[in-house]
Design a protein around this motif. Structure first.
Motif, PDB file in Angstrom:
ATOM      1  N   SER A 141       2.197  12.542 -18.559  1.00 40.10           N
ATOM      2  CA  SER A 141       2.610  11.699 -19.575  1.00 40.10           C
ATOM      3  C   SER A 141       2.733  10.349 -19.065  1.00 40.10           C
ATOM      4  CB  SER A 141       3.274  12.143 -20.574  1.00 40.10           C
ATOM      5  OG  SER A 141       4.562  12.500 -20.092  1.00 40.10           O
ATOM      6  N   SER A 142       3.288  10.105 -17.649  1.00 38.05           N
ATOM      7  CA  SER A 142       3.888   9.118 -17.059  1.00 38.05           C
ATOM      8  C   SER A 142       3.021   8.095 -17.041  1.00 38.05           C
ATOM      9  CB  SER A 142       4.312   9.364 -15.627  1.00 38.05           C
ATOM     10  OG  SER A 142       4.584   8.267 -14.941  1.00 38.05           O
ATOM     11  N   THR A 143       3.462   6.717 -17.642  1.00 38.98           N
ATOM     12  CA  THR A 143       2.315   5.681 -17.356  1.00 38.98           C
ATOM     13  C   THR A 143       2.180   4.944 -16.104  1.00 38.98           C
ATOM     14  OG1 THR A 143       4.290   4.229 -18.278  1.00 38.98           O
ATOM     15  CG2 THR A 143       2.790   4.742 -19.665  1.00 38.98           C
ATOM     16  N   GLY A 144       2.813   5.604 -14.969  1.00 43.20           N
ATOM     17  CA  GLY A 144       2.805   5.302 -13.748  1.00 43.20           C
ATOM     18  C   GLY A 144       2.650   3.932 -13.158  1.00 43.20           C
ATOM     19  N   TYR A 145       1.504   3.318 -12.632  1.00 38.07           N
ATOM     20  CA  TYR A 145       1.305   2.322 -12.194  1.00 38.07           C
ATOM     21  C   TYR A 145       1.183   1.281 -13.190  1.00 38.07           C
ATOM     22  CZ  TYR A 145      -1.526  -1.768 -10.615  1.00 38.07           C
ATOM     23  OH  TYR A 145      -1.944  -2.906 -10.229  1.00 38.07           O
ATOM     24  N   PHE A 146       0.855   1.487 -14.450  1.00 38.44           N
ATOM     25  CA  PHE A 146       0.817   0.375 -15.426  1.00 38.44           C
ATOM     26  C   PHE A 146       1.868   0.465 -15.972  1.00 38.44           C
ATOM     27  CE2 PHE A 146      -3.933   1.132 -14.697  1.00 38.44           C
ATOM     28  CZ  PHE A 146      -4.329   0.100 -14.810  1.00 38.44           C
ATOM     29  N   SER A 147       3.028   0.817 -15.738  1.00 38.11           N
ATOM     30  CA  SER A 147       4.443   0.735 -16.415  1.00 38.11           C
ATOM     31  C   SER A 147       4.975  -0.306 -15.541  1.00 38.11           C
ATOM     32  CB  SER A 147       5.209   1.973 -16.434  1.00 38.11           C
ATOM     33  OG  SER A 147       5.536   2.449 -15.186  1.00 38.11           O
ATOM     34  N   MET A 148       4.485  -0.810 -14.266  1.00 37.42           N
ATOM     35  CA  MET A 148       5.071  -1.856 -13.363  1.00 37.42           C
ATOM     36  C   MET A 148       4.702  -3.044 -13.438  1.00 37.42           C
ATOM     37  SD  MET A 148       5.453   0.666 -10.070  1.00 37.42           S
ATOM     38  CE  MET A 148       5.941   2.601 -10.168  1.00 37.42           C
ATOM     39  N   GLY A 149       5.278  -3.847 -13.034  1.00 37.37           N
ATOM     40  CA  GLY A 149       4.676  -5.237 -12.856  1.00 37.37           C
ATOM     41  C   GLY A 149       3.970  -5.539 -11.743  1.00 37.37           C
ATOM     42  N   THR A 151       6.405  -6.059  -3.985  1.00 32.21           N
ATOM     43  CA  THR A 151       6.663  -7.173  -3.160  1.00 32.21           C
ATOM     44  C   THR A 151       8.191  -7.751  -3.517  1.00 32.21           C
ATOM     45  OG1 THR A 151       5.525  -8.527  -4.635  1.00 32.21           O
ATOM     46  CG2 THR A 151       4.476  -7.837  -2.626  1.00 32.21           C
ATOM     47  N   ASP A 152       8.473  -7.777  -5.090  1.00 38.58           N
ATOM     48  CA  ASP A 152       9.679  -8.285  -5.222  1.00 38.58           C
ATOM     49  C   ASP A 152      10.890  -7.255  -4.883  1.00 38.58           C
ATOM     50  OD1 ASP A 152       8.639 -10.618  -6.034  1.00 38.58           O
ATOM     51  OD2 ASP A 152       8.750 -10.383  -8.337  1.00 38.58           O
ATOM     52  N   PRO A 153      12.104  -7.764  -4.758  1.00 38.94           N
ATOM     53  CA  PRO A 153      13.174  -6.708  -4.418  1.00 38.94           C
ATOM     54  C   PRO A 153      13.505  -5.893  -5.832  1.00 38.94           C
ATOM     55  CG  PRO A 153      13.861  -8.998  -4.133  1.00 38.94           C
ATOM     56  CD  PRO A 153      12.626  -9.076  -4.740  1.00 38.94           C
ATOM     57  N   GLY A 154      13.737  -4.512  -5.331  1.00 42.02           N
ATOM     58  CA  GLY A 154      13.701  -3.726  -6.670  1.00 42.02           C
ATOM     59  C   GLY A 154      13.418  -2.426  -5.981  1.00 42.02           C
ATOM     60  N   ALA A 155      13.643  -1.430  -6.888  1.00 43.60           N
ATOM     61  CA  ALA A 155      13.420   0.198  -6.272  1.00 43.60           C
ATOM     62  C   ALA A 155      12.227   0.489  -5.554  1.00 43.60           C
ATOM     63  CB  ALA A 155      13.952   1.228  -7.609  1.00 43.60           C
ATOM     64  N   VAL A 156      11.263   0.159  -6.085  1.00 44.98           N
ATOM     65  CA  VAL A 156      10.053   0.462  -5.631  1.00 44.98           C
ATOM     66  C   VAL A 156       9.902  -0.106  -4.229  1.00 44.98           C
ATOM     67  CG1 VAL A 156       7.330   0.389  -5.948  1.00 44.98           C
ATOM     68  CG2 VAL A 156       8.703   0.930  -7.886  1.00 44.98           C
ATOM     69  N   ARG A 157       9.932  -1.319  -4.043  1.00 46.08           N
ATOM     70  CA  ARG A 157      10.047  -2.106  -2.738  1.00 46.08           C
ATOM     71  C   ARG A 157      11.203  -1.395  -1.683  1.00 46.08           C
ATOM     72  NH1 ARG A 157      10.388  -8.487  -1.108  1.00 46.08           N
ATOM     73  NH2 ARG A 157      11.020  -7.857   1.132  1.00 46.08           N
ATOM     74  N   ASP A 158      12.333  -1.314  -2.294  1.00 46.60           N
ATOM     75  CA  ASP A 158      13.100  -0.793  -1.191  1.00 46.60           C
ATOM     76  C   ASP A 158      12.816   0.447  -0.793  1.00 46.60           C
ATOM     77  OD1 ASP A 158      14.554  -3.029  -2.160  1.00 46.60           O
ATOM     78  OD2 ASP A 158      15.921  -1.899  -3.378  1.00 46.60           O
ATOM     79  N   VAL A 159      12.301   1.242  -1.494  1.00 41.33           N
ATOM     80  CA  VAL A 159      11.884   2.731  -1.086  1.00 41.33           C
ATOM     81  C   VAL A 159      10.783   2.469   0.123  1.00 41.33           C
ATOM     82  CG1 VAL A 159      10.679   4.715  -1.639  1.00 41.33           C
ATOM     83  CG2 VAL A 159      12.672   4.183  -3.220  1.00 41.33           C
ATOM     84  N   ALA A 160       9.848   1.674  -0.219  1.00 42.26           N
ATOM     85  CA  ALA A 160       8.650   1.608   0.699  1.00 42.26           C
ATOM     86  C   ALA A 160       9.223   0.814   1.971  1.00 42.26           C
ATOM     87  CB  ALA A 160       7.685   0.779  -0.110  1.00 42.26           C
ATOM     88  N   MET A 164       0.709  -1.286   0.098  1.00 42.14           N
ATOM     89  CA  MET A 164      -0.072   0.057   0.053  1.00 42.14           C
ATOM     90  C   MET A 164       0.861   1.272   0.005  1.00 42.14           C
ATOM     91  SD  MET A 164      -3.174  -1.057   2.358  1.00 42.14           S
ATOM     92  CE  MET A 164      -4.303   0.200   1.858  1.00 42.14           C
ATOM     93  N   VAL A 165       2.026   1.138   0.757  1.00 46.30           N
ATOM     94  CA  VAL A 165       3.024   2.396   0.665  1.00 46.30           C
ATOM     95  C   VAL A 165       3.438   2.502  -0.818  1.00 46.30           C
ATOM     96  CG1 VAL A 165       5.089   3.211   1.501  1.00 46.30           C
ATOM     97  CG2 VAL A 165       3.662   2.278   2.983  1.00 46.30           C
ATOM     98  N   GLY A 166       3.799   1.273  -1.535  1.00 42.19           N
ATOM     99  CA  GLY A 166       4.546   1.590  -2.908  1.00 42.19           C
ATOM    100  C   GLY A 166       3.228   2.255  -3.654  1.00 42.19           C
TER     101      GLY A 166
END
Length: 273
Positions: free
Chosen positions: A65-73, A78-87, A39-41
């Motif tokens: 113009s950012s695709t935002g949420y839909f540009s992510m898997g 939940t998987d290791p990566g920039a988004v999860r690491d920040v959260a 939810m934080v992500g």
């Protein structure tokens, strides 16, 4: 979770946050639960996108113009990566960061809570559908073999069994996709209209012609307006659904003191445009 009862949230915001975090029953029975990490992500992605859409005076500009949420898997949160690491870093620093950030975003961005609940609904439905696809069983031949009486000869005999099995599997998946999409759109559209879905248990609209004061479920009630959402308009040979129920919806709303609106979603026919 403790943060769901945080006093910084109004009672309405607390209920919305609880709704946003879960879908259906227990996870082992097909439900979906979003962790604080997820939810934080989602909150960070939405806040970033919306901040790009408003000027310093809070006026809505051209959407980002950012695709935002839909540009992510689906596993970006939940998987290791920039988004999860920040959260994870934000939650390590402040275990109640979800509420802290949510309160701040609601103060800075108009209708942020509704937008956040809508994004959580989309994410939950996508997670649920991925599980449906993974778990949907291939139909047993006993379930569909009577159809061979009609179909023998249309497809070569040695291929007919496989053809029928896969066609039934695709049909089942497509039917579930349509069902989940309908539920998702009902929730999102209710939030966009500033209203709320009501089950028969909570609905203020009574079914006419029923004894015992039976109430009817309504896709969205906003103020004194009641909405019924349809992906298309068709009739049913049994007359037990579709057009007959739409007419009953209008009558029930009117007699219960609400303005009925039937909102039909259908792609434009290029031949008519």
């Amino acid at each position: 979770m403790a943060q769901r009862r945080d006093r910084r949230l109004s009672p309405q915001q607390g209920k919305m946050l609880t709704r946003a975090s879960k879908l259906g029953g227990p996870v082992d029975l097909g439900g979906v639960r979003l962790s604080d990490l997820e939810m934080v992500g989602l909150l960070q992605v939405l806040k970033t996108d919306l901040e790009k859409s408003y000027d310093q005076n809070g006026r809505l500009e051209k959407p980002s113009s950012s695709t935002g949420y839909f540009s992510m898997g689906l596993d970006a949160f939940t998987d290791p990566g920039a988004v999860r690491d920040v959260a994870e870093a934000l939650l390590r620093e402040d275990r109640s960061y979800l509420v802290t950030a949510l309160v701040q975003a609601c103060e800075e961005i108009p209708d942020f809570m509704s937008a956040f609940e809508a994004l959580c609904e989309i994410h939950k439905r996508r997670l649920k559908f991925r599980r449906i696809v993974a778990e949907q069983r291939i139909p047993e031949i006993e379930d569909i073999s009577p159809r061979a009486i009609l179909e023998w000869g249309i497809v070569p005999g040695q291929e007919l069994e496989s053809f029928m099995r896969w066609r039934k599997w695709f049909y089942d998946i497509d039917n579930r996709a349509a069902q989940e999409t309908g539920y998702m759109l009902t929730k999102v559209m209710s939030l966009v209209l500033g209203g709320q879905y009501h089950s028969a248990k909570t609905s203020p609209i009574r079914r006419m012609g029923y004894t015992g004061g039976t109430h009817r479920s309504v896709d969205c009630i906003a103020g004194r307006t009641a909405y019924d959402f349809k992906a298309r308009m068709t009739d049913a040979p049994s007359r037990r659904a579709r057009l007959e129920d739409e007419l009953a919806f209008a009558r029930d709303c009117f007699t219960s003191g609400f303005k009925p609106i039937l909102l039909v979603l259908k792609e434009d026919d290029p031949e008519l445009s």
